[in-house]
Design an enzyme around this catalytic site. Structure first.
Site, PDB file in Angstrom:
ATOM      1  N   GLU A  39      53.981  49.401  22.200  1.00 26.40           N
ATOM      2  CA  GLU A  39      54.600  49.638  20.890  1.00 26.40           C
ATOM      3  C   GLU A  39      53.573  49.475  19.772  1.00 26.40           C
ATOM      4  O   GLU A  39      53.554  50.252  18.814  1.00 26.40           O
ATOM      5  CB  GLU A  39      55.764  48.669  20.680  1.00 26.40           C
ATOM      6  CG  GLU A  39      56.984  48.976  21.532  1.00 26.40           C
ATOM      7  CD  GLU A  39      58.051  47.895  21.429  1.00 26.40           C
ATOM      8  OE1 GLU A  39      59.171  48.230  21.013  1.00 26.40           O
ATOM      9  OE2 GLU A  39      57.749  46.731  21.759  1.00 26.40           O
ATOM     10  N   ASP A  41      50.327  49.945  20.004  1.00 23.67           N
ATOM     11  CA  ASP A  41      49.419  51.090  20.055  1.00 23.67           C
ATOM     12  C   ASP A  41      50.047  52.346  19.468  1.00 23.67           C
ATOM     13  O   ASP A  41      49.367  53.148  18.818  1.00 23.67           O
ATOM     14  CB  ASP A  41      48.987  51.357  21.508  1.00 23.67           C
ATOM     15  CG  ASP A  41      48.081  50.257  22.038  1.00 23.67           C
ATOM     16  OD1 ASP A  41      47.978  50.132  23.275  1.00 23.67           O
ATOM     17  OD2 ASP A  41      47.475  49.535  21.225  1.00 23.67           O
ATOM     18  N   GLU A 117      37.445  19.050  20.236  1.00 18.51           N
ATOM     19  CA  GLU A 117      37.858  20.430  20.547  1.00 18.51           C
ATOM     20  C   GLU A 117      37.031  20.981  21.702  1.00 18.51           C
ATOM     21  O   GLU A 117      35.907  20.511  21.947  1.00 18.51           O
ATOM     22  CB  GLU A 117      37.685  21.313  19.316  1.00 18.51           C
ATOM     23  CG  GLU A 117      36.251  21.394  18.831  1.00 18.51           C
ATOM     24  CD  GLU A 117      36.119  22.016  17.451  1.00 18.51           C
ATOM     25  OE1 GLU A 117      35.307  22.949  17.309  1.00 18.51           O
ATOM     26  OE2 GLU A 117      36.810  21.559  16.512  1.00 18.51           O
ATOM     27  N   LYS A 119      34.414  23.038  23.667  1.00 17.17           N
ATOM     28  CA  LYS A 119      33.167  23.707  23.277  1.00 17.17           C
ATOM     29  C   LYS A 119      33.142  25.064  23.968  1.00 17.17           C
ATOM     30  O   LYS A 119      32.879  25.162  25.168  1.00 17.17           O
ATOM     31  CB  LYS A 119      31.953  22.869  23.679  1.00 17.17           C
ATOM     32  CG  LYS A 119      30.640  23.462  23.189  1.00 17.17           C
ATOM     33  CD  LYS A 119      29.456  22.602  23.577  1.00 17.17           C
ATOM     34  CE  LYS A 119      28.168  23.206  23.058  1.00 17.17           C
ATOM     35  NZ  LYS A 119      27.900  24.557  23.631  1.00 17.17           N
ATOM     36  N   ASP A 121      32.091  28.701  25.204  1.00 19.00           N
ATOM     37  CA  ASP A 121      30.830  29.300  25.644  1.00 19.00           C
ATOM     38  C   ASP A 121      30.798  30.745  25.165  1.00 19.00           C
ATOM     39  O   ASP A 121      31.059  31.683  25.919  1.00 19.00           O
ATOM     40  CB  ASP A 121      30.714  29.225  27.170  1.00 19.00           C
ATOM     41  CG  ASP A 121      29.293  29.533  27.630  1.00 19.00           C
ATOM     42  OD1 ASP A 121      29.110  29.753  28.838  1.00 19.00           O
ATOM     43  OD2 ASP A 121      28.385  29.571  26.795  1.00 19.00           O
ATOM     44  N   ARG A 140      24.844  33.713  14.024  1.00 17.89           N
ATOM     45  CA  ARG A 140      24.198  32.449  13.660  1.00 17.89           C
ATOM     46  C   ARG A 140      22.697  32.656  13.455  1.00 17.89           C
ATOM     47  O   ARG A 140      22.092  32.052  12.570  1.00 17.89           O
ATOM     48  CB  ARG A 140      24.446  31.404  14.751  1.00 17.89           C
ATOM     49  CG  ARG A 140      23.780  30.071  14.466  1.00 17.89           C
ATOM     50  CD  ARG A 140      24.002  29.060  15.592  1.00 17.89           C
ATOM     51  NE  ARG A 140      23.256  27.837  15.314  1.00 17.89           N
ATOM     52  CZ  ARG A 140      21.980  27.657  15.620  1.00 17.89           C
ATOM     53  NH1 ARG A 140      21.307  28.613  16.237  1.00 17.89           N
ATOM     54  NH2 ARG A 140      21.368  26.529  15.335  1.00 17.89           N
ATOM     55  N   TYR A 231      36.409  27.353  14.028  1.00 17.41           N
ATOM     56  CA  TYR A 231      36.292  25.899  14.157  1.00 17.41           C
ATOM     57  C   TYR A 231      35.820  25.194  12.893  1.00 17.41           C
ATOM     58  O   TYR A 231      35.765  23.957  12.843  1.00 17.41           O
ATOM     59  CB  TYR A 231      35.355  25.534  15.310  1.00 17.41           C
ATOM     60  CG  TYR A 231      33.967  26.136  15.202  1.00 17.41           C
ATOM     61  CD1 TYR A 231      33.599  27.207  16.008  1.00 17.41           C
ATOM     62  CD2 TYR A 231      33.026  25.644  14.304  1.00 17.41           C
ATOM     63  CE1 TYR A 231      32.335  27.763  15.922  1.00 17.41           C
ATOM     64  CE2 TYR A 231      31.762  26.186  14.209  1.00 17.41           C
ATOM     65  CZ  TYR A 231      31.427  27.256  15.029  1.00 17.41           C
ATOM     66  OH  TYR A 231      30.178  27.819  14.946  1.00 17.41           O
ATOM     67  N   LYS A 295      33.871  15.534  16.446  1.00 14.38           N
ATOM     68  CA  LYS A 295      33.538  15.540  15.023  1.00 14.38           C
ATOM     69  C   LYS A 295      34.237  14.387  14.309  1.00 14.38           C
ATOM     70  O   LYS A 295      35.407  14.111  14.604  1.00 14.38           O
ATOM     71  CB  LYS A 295      33.971  16.859  14.372  1.00 14.38           C
ATOM     72  CG  LYS A 295      33.323  18.100  14.953  1.00 14.38           C
ATOM     73  CD  LYS A 295      33.893  19.363  14.331  1.00 14.38           C
ATOM     74  CE  LYS A 295      33.266  20.610  14.947  1.00 14.38           C
ATOM     75  NZ  LYS A 295      33.874  21.850  14.404  1.00 14.38           N
ATOM     76  N   LYS A 319      28.671  17.594  26.917  1.00 17.73           N
ATOM     77  CA  LYS A 319      28.618  18.704  27.870  1.00 17.73           C
ATOM     78  C   LYS A 319      29.293  18.350  29.192  1.00 17.73           C
ATOM     79  O   LYS A 319      29.224  17.214  29.661  1.00 17.73           O
ATOM     80  CB  LYS A 319      27.152  19.108  28.129  1.00 17.73           C
ATOM     81  CG  LYS A 319      26.393  19.503  26.878  1.00 17.73           C
ATOM     82  CD  LYS A 319      26.956  20.740  26.212  1.00 17.73           C
ATOM     83  CE  LYS A 319      26.677  22.022  26.953  1.00 17.73           C
ATOM     84  NZ  LYS A 319      25.262  22.438  26.904  1.00 17.73           N
ATOM     85  N   CYS A 413      29.568  50.270  60.605  1.00 21.84           N
ATOM     86  CA  CYS A 413      30.543  49.306  60.098  1.00 21.84           C
ATOM     87  C   CYS A 413      30.473  48.027  60.921  1.00 21.84           C
ATOM     88  O   CYS A 413      30.518  48.075  62.155  1.00 21.84           O
ATOM     89  CB  CYS A 413      31.950  49.898  60.157  1.00 21.84           C
ATOM     90  SG  CYS A 413      33.254  48.713  59.734  1.00 21.84           S
ATOM     91  N   CYS A 416      34.272  47.929  62.920  1.00 17.19           N
ATOM     92  CA  CYS A 416      34.682  48.941  63.917  1.00 17.19           C
ATOM     93  C   CYS A 416      33.504  49.708  64.505  1.00 17.19           C
ATOM     94  O   CYS A 416      33.688  50.548  65.394  1.00 17.19           O
ATOM     95  CB  CYS A 416      35.677  49.915  63.295  1.00 17.19           C
ATOM     96  SG  CYS A 416      34.937  51.011  62.045  1.00 17.19           S
ATOM     97  N   CYS A 433      32.863  52.780  55.076  1.00 17.31           N
ATOM     98  CA  CYS A 433      33.314  53.079  56.433  1.00 17.31           C
ATOM     99  C   CYS A 433      34.470  54.059  56.280  1.00 17.31           C
ATOM    100  O   CYS A 433      35.474  53.739  55.630  1.00 17.31           O
ATOM    101  CB  CYS A 433      33.788  51.805  57.133  1.00 17.31           C
ATOM    102  SG  CYS A 433      34.649  52.128  58.693  1.00 17.31           S
ATOM    103  N   CYS A 438      39.928  51.504  61.026  1.00 17.88           N
ATOM    104  CA  CYS A 438      39.130  50.277  60.998  1.00 17.88           C
ATOM    105  C   CYS A 438      40.036  49.087  60.699  1.00 17.88           C
ATOM    106  O   CYS A 438      40.785  49.096  59.718  1.00 17.88           O
ATOM    107  CB  CYS A 438      38.038  50.397  59.935  1.00 17.88           C
ATOM    108  SG  CYS A 438      37.081  48.884  59.693  1.00 17.88           S
TER     109      CYS A 438
END
Length: 679
Positions: A39, A41, A117, A119, A121, A140, A231, A295, A319, A413, A416, A433, A438
């Protein structure tokens, strides 16, 4: 077009702009969508149509501005108003306690409360808003200077182009900092698509996000599943915050996604306890995290603590244990998938990665092994991310001793012993294969056939399927429907009650939609969406079996590879026999899609149609809906491939272009009369 109609179009554009912005907020910020993706879209597509035809109704913060802009020749640079500093790292509880002691000493107080919070990646960015409107986005960079990536960031749906001002007025200037990420399932899907197109896969979601943000063509960025969590802030004018937690609440009110796993008002003991909780949650999260950021919550205290040259004194990153480790590749074996594709797998010296023992890693395909020069005996960097299959990131060439053995793909293979064929898929070569009998393929195909999105047979799990194939009780799809309760009860771990429940589940599954049935067959290049598109075009299985590649390719969304695979599957004598046996067993296939009139009665079937102007008999959205039910593909722009232009009042430039291209033009009266006859 008269002034009244223009006003109506303008009102519709403003309504769609407002509603789409609201729906993005519901989805990305509140995590409570009220409409489906389809909807959304459709609404976005309609707004694009309006703004293309009436550019004066487009606004700088319109949701259509996310679809990408003309490619750049290079990235400009911008200096951050306030440097984006990195964080000091803590690797154990003592490091965190030392951080706390330094804060106590500098502030001369012990009653310090913290916000903690996940961290993330991902890739750090700064978003600059002037009077509530996004005007610039930067990376950054080195912390002082970043690259301007505004066009790319505008394509990310979770980034507000204009701030929500429901609870308060937007400040004159607001710099917001956040992390751009790609969620795990989206990352897997992205890499799968890249493999299918012969492209190199991304090593991890962070690399994928970084690469996506540095595309000169923002249309490429728009095609990538980027997301954001904010953040913090940089320079701000017109508003102030007393604490980190209140700042995040305000940013959420302005329309920014804020991570739901943030806790505030924590003592240092509470921080250490929350770290354990977050570490336990790590694998279940939909995105990658590599630790926890701690923090000082009170912003006045943050200012008192200040910063060092490269990092603040009021925050630290605790970490998690590494999710990447080095180990030895003991061997490379080859697995056979349900379509016969051979996938090499590294057998590893067992290593604990993020709390789980890893002894295997996927190597994707032969080309990937050659590109990374992976050899048996190599030391390798292996990555594990949640439930994702571990993979080899790279080889540590400096560790080589000279006795490592290059890998060679087998010519037969491994299951088989049939001869392997090399099949070109876009830019890469895959090994297959082609023996349909097989056992390895059969097991995987039947697992798919009975899976939840296919026949959904409860009780017929992976282990039972393997056992039934090994016992010779399943030699094809059809055999599933002829399983006998008495023979099932004799199997290991299958008592009388389990056998009874399984046969009932099989019987219940015999009523299935055409869409799910086509998907269940596991035809190459024919996933859920392709099965849906095909079942919308054809009424019965017989119609699909008798169609041609040319007709299939005319379906919007079906490419030549899928069309060829479907026709090849249904023309195979063995497959035809299996399908006859399935029908003979009592399987009833129904079509839950709208039935499309036959071609000779229905001039819209499989045609490309453009609607333009104002229709008096119905809204254009309703006309589009009816046309799609009749098998038409409704597009927004005229081209030489357009079959019909349906023109209402004040049709404008599209009518002129259709006349120039020789496209057949249908007026509303003719269209309405045909529609009445067909629907």
């Amino acid at each position: 077009m008269n002034d009244q109609n223009t006003d109506q179009i303008k009102k519709e554009a403003r309504r769609l702009q407002k509603e789409l912005t609201g729906h993005s907020y519901q989805y990305h910020v509140l995590d409570d969508p009220v409409i489906s993706d389809v909807e959304y879209d459709m609404m976005l597509k309609r707004l694009i149509e309006i703004e293309e035809e009436f550019p004066q109704f487009s606004t700088p913060d319109s949701p259509t501005k996310r679809v990408g802009a003309p490619p750049l020749t290079g990235f400009q640079q911008a200096i951050h108003s306030i440097p984006m500093l990195s964080l000091d790292n803590a690797f154990n509880d003592q490091d965190v306690l030392d951080f706390y002691k330094r804060s106590v000493k500098n502030l001369n107080r012990e009653d310090i409360l913290y916000a903690a919070e996940p961290k993330l990646d991902g890739v750090a960015v700064e978003l600059k808003y002037e009077n509530g409107t996004l005007v610039q986005a930067t990376t950054r960079g080195d912390g002082v200077t970043g690259e301007v990536i505004t066009q790319n960031v505008r394509t990310i749906r979770s980034v507000p182009l204009k701030l929500h001002e429901v609870k308060m007025r937007a400040p004159s200037l607001l710099e917001v900092r956040g992390e751009i990420i790609i969620k795990r399932t989206d990352f897997d899907r992205l890499n799968k698509i890249r493999l299918e197109h012969g492209e190199n896969v991304f090593a991890n979601p962070r690399n994928a996000a970084a690469g996506s943000l540095r595309q000169l063509d923002s249309k490429i960025t728009a095609s990538r599943p980027l997301d954001i969590f904010v953040y913090g802030t940089g320079f701000v004018q017109g508003i102030s915050f007393q604490s980190q937690s209140l700042m995040l609440d305000t940013l959420k009110d302005f329309g920014f996604p804020v991570n739901s796993h943030i806790k505030s008002g924590l003592t240092i003991d509470g921080v250490l306890k929350f770290y354990k909780e977050l570490e336990a949650l790590r694998d279940s999260l939909s995105y990658e995290i590599d630790g926890m950021v701690i923090k000082v919550d009170d912003i006045f205290l943050q200012q008192q603590l200040g910063e060092k040259i490269k990092s603040p004194r009021w925050a630290i990153a605790y970490k998690f244990p590494a999710m990447q480790k080095t180990t030895t590749i003991k061997d490379i074996i080859v697995q056979v998938g349900r379509t016969g594709t051979l996938t090499p797998v590294a057998i590893l010296e067992g290593v604990n990665i993020g709390g789980a023992m890893v002894s295997r890693a996927t190597l994707h395909n032969e080309d990937e092994i050659k590109r990374k020069d992976i050899r048996i005996g190599d030391k390798a960097l292996v990555m594990r991310a949640g439930d994702v299959i571990p993979k080899v990131v790279k080889i540590i060439e400096s560790e080589r001793k000279g006795d490592e053995v290059p890998f060679e793909m087998p010519v037969h293979c491994p299951v088989c012993k049939s001869k392997i064929e090399k099949v070109k898929l876009d830019k890469s070569i895959i090994n297959k294969c082609v023996n349909a009998s097989c056992q390895a393929q059969l097991k995987e195909r039947i697992k798919h056939f009975v899976s939840k999105k296919a026949f959904d047979i409860d009780g017929l799990g992976k282990k039972i399927v393997v056992q039934l194939v090994d016992e010779g009780m399943l030699k094809s799809f059809a055999d599933v429907f002829f399983l006998e309760k008495e023979k099932l009860a004799c199997l290991d771990r299958m008592a009388q009650k389990s056998a009874t429940n399984l046969t009932r589940s099989i019987e219940k599954s015999k009523n299935i939609s055409l869409r799910r049935f086509v998907y269940a067959l596991g035809i190459d290049h024919t996933g859920e969406n392709a099965a849906k598109l095909i079942s919308e075009r054809f009424s019965t299985l017989k119609d699909i079996m008798e169609t041609s590649e040319e007709v299939l390719e005319e379906i919007n969304g079906i490419g030549p590879e899928t069309a060829s695979a479907v026709c090849k599957f249904f023309s195979n004598f063995e497959n035809k026999t299996i399908l006859e046996d399935i029908i003979y067993s009592g399987v009833i296939i129904t079509n839950d899609q709208p039935v499309i009139a036959e071609s000779h009665d229905n001039p819209f079937n499989n045609k490309r149609i453009v609607l333009t102007g104002t229709l008096q008999s119905m809204p254009r959205s309703e006309a589009k809906k009816q046309l799609e039910k009749l098998g038409a593909s409704v597009t927004s722009s005229i081209s030489s491939k357009t079959d019909f232009l349906i023109a209402g009042e004040n049709a404008g430039s599209k009518l002129e272009k259709a006349q120039t291209l020789g496209v057949e033009i249908m007026d509303e009266n003719w269209f309405a009369a045909l529609l009445k006859k067909l629907v």
